[in-house]
Design a protein around this motif. Structure first.
Motif, PDB file in Angstrom:
ATOM      1  N   ILE A   1       0.826  -1.208   0.000  1.00 50.97           N
ATOM      2  CA  ILE A   1       0.000   0.000   0.000  1.00 50.97           C
ATOM      3  C   ILE A   1       0.860   1.258   0.000  1.00 50.97           C
ATOM      4  N   GLU A   2       1.978   1.243   0.717  1.00 54.25           N
ATOM      5  CA  GLU A   2       2.882   2.401   0.683  1.00 54.25           C
ATOM      6  C   GLU A   2       3.351   2.669  -0.748  1.00 54.25           C
ATOM      7  N   PHE A   3       3.612   1.599  -1.480  1.00 57.95           N
ATOM      8  CA  PHE A   3       4.008   1.760  -2.881  1.00 57.95           C
ATOM      9  C   PHE A   3       2.851   2.335  -3.700  1.00 57.95           C
ATOM     10  N   LEU A   4       1.642   1.805  -3.489  1.00 56.37           N
ATOM     11  CA  LEU A   4       0.461   2.310  -4.208  1.00 56.37           C
ATOM     12  C   LEU A   4       0.249   3.802  -3.929  1.00 56.37           C
ATOM     13  N   VAL A   5       0.428   4.192  -2.681  1.00 56.15           N
ATOM     14  CA  VAL A   5       0.261   5.604  -2.307  1.00 56.15           C
ATOM     15  C   VAL A   5       1.367   6.447  -2.941  1.00 56.15           C
TER      16      VAL A   5
END
Length: 143
Positions: A77-81
């Motif tokens: 999710i950090e990557f998606l954000v």
């Protein structure tokens, strides 16, 4: 009669790292993307599709649906954000009490992932992890 360990084998799999030395029948759950042994793109697509279908997704719900650890989910999710594919929409009182949704760019990307593959469920285990569980299970089976 079935042992409780045998019943655990019927549960949906989780991306996991095999811990042969501990003598456990099931592999330990991976705490990072690297430990899953899975391609990071596969995990990214799985998480994006799950959020897309949910509209907004709480971290614990993703954990339950995808059978991925919170650590792995946070990493993806950090990557998606960072790529502006997802955004934090709500934060509760704890670190686990958070909700995410996809951005317009993320929804477009997830729609493409779903057209290519409709599967959204527990993350797979690697073939090596699966084989290791089978070896340990057959070693415990009565002759």
């Amino acid at each position: 009669m079935l042992e409780s360990e045998d019943l655990l084998l019927d549960l949906p799999g989780a991306a996991a790292r095999v811990d042969e030395e501990a003598g456990q029948l099931l592999p330990r759950q991976a705490k990072s993307v690297r430990e899953t042994g899975l391609d990071s793109q596969l995990l990214l697509e799985l998480v994006a599709k799950a959020i897309y279908l949910a509209g907004k997704a709480h971290l614990p719900v993703l954990n339950t649906r995808l059978r991925l650890s919170i650590g792995v989910l946070r990493e993806v999710i950090e990557f998606l954000v960072a790529e502006q594919l997802a955004e934090l929409t709500w934060r509760g009182e704890t670190d686990l009490d958070v909700q995410y949704q996809l951005t317009a760019k993320g929804r477009e990307r997830a729609d493409g992932y779903l057209k290519r593959c409709r599967y959204v469920g527990p993350a797979p285990v690697t073939l090596d992890a699966y084989r290791a569980v089978l070896r340990r299970q057959s070693a415990r089976a009565p002759s």
